[in-house]
Enzyme design. Structure first.
Site, PDB file in Angstrom:
ATOM      1  N   LYS A 193      67.231  36.933  30.447  1.00 24.25           N
ATOM      2  CA  LYS A 193      66.872  35.756  31.239  1.00 24.25           C
ATOM      3  C   LYS A 193      67.574  35.709  32.592  1.00 24.25           C
ATOM      4  CE  LYS A 193      70.057  32.869  28.611  1.00 24.25           C
ATOM      5  NZ  LYS A 193      70.553  34.035  27.877  1.00 24.25           N
ATOM      6  N   ALA A 222      70.497  34.592  23.774  1.00 27.70           N
ATOM      7  CA  ALA A 222      71.567  35.438  24.303  1.00 27.70           C
ATOM      8  C   ALA A 222      71.045  36.870  24.467  1.00 27.70           C
ATOM      9  CB  ALA A 222      72.760  35.420  23.358  1.00 27.70           C
ATOM     10  N   HIS A 257      77.209  41.379  36.382  1.00 25.05           N
ATOM     11  CA  HIS A 257      76.263  40.485  37.061  1.00 25.05           C
ATOM     12  C   HIS A 257      76.446  40.562  38.578  1.00 25.05           C
ATOM     13  CE1 HIS A 257      74.508  37.573  33.906  1.00 25.05           C
ATOM     14  NE2 HIS A 257      74.954  38.632  33.265  1.00 25.05           N
TER      15      HIS A 257
END
Length: 178
Positions: free
Chosen positions: A25, A21, A60
């Site tokens: 990534k 977490a 994001h």
């Protein structure tokens, strides 16, 4: 988004990007996908159930920018991946949320996982799959969490077997495993 990815691949296949977490990534996987110069599709698997998750999703989206087509898919990754067009790059973020959705619904995950892997292997697209490595911590103290940890480990092993390349991201730095 800057195009800084390791050895972009311009053929159908699967890249697996693992990490803990908040390891970086997803950002690393986005850069990998962006460097492939094919039309970009982002398949989001998260269920947005609270403000914290809503804020994470918004960050994001803003980070990715306008170059991505967004598809939200909580459970049917096989169907979505089978329908991807030739010479497209598909980022699936993430396998962990997908598995969580199925397990929280009380659904079998193994048959859908096999169908998803087969769909990616047969599709004329390049897939970048993000997944959490959850086996590096302590053994959870309850049965559901232990079952999830085992299932996630098994899913990651299946994804790694199917992948052409696999990377482990820690602190935003990637190490190629395969």
């Amino acid at each position: 988004m800057e195009k800084s990815s390791p050895d972009p691949v311009h053929e159908p296949g699967i890249d697996l990007v693992l990490g803990h977490a908040s390891s970086g990534k997803s950002l690393w996987a986005e850069r990998l996908a962006f460097g492939m110069d094919w039309p970009l599709t982002y398949v989001a698997t998260a269920r947005v159930a609270d403000e914290e998750m809503r804020a994470k999703v918004a960050r994001h989206v803003e980070r990715r920018g306008p170059d991505w087509q967004l598809i939200e898919e909580e459970t049917d990754l096989a169907g979505r991946c089978a329908a991807m067009p030739v010479q497209s790059t598909v980022l699936v973020d993430c396998a962990t949320m997908w598995l969580t959705n199925l397990m929280m619904d009380g659904a079998d995950w193994q048959s859908p996982a096999e169908a998803w892997l087969a769909a990616m292997q047969d599709a004329p697209a390049r897939f970048v799959v993000v997944s959490n490595d959850v086996g590096g911590g302590v053994t959870p103290d309850n049965a559901l969490a232990r079952a999830f940890q085992r299932a996630q480990g098994e899913l990651n092993q299946r994804l790694a077997q199917a992948a052409d390349r696999a990377f482990l991201v820690t602190a935003g730095l990637a190490q190629r495993l395969r």
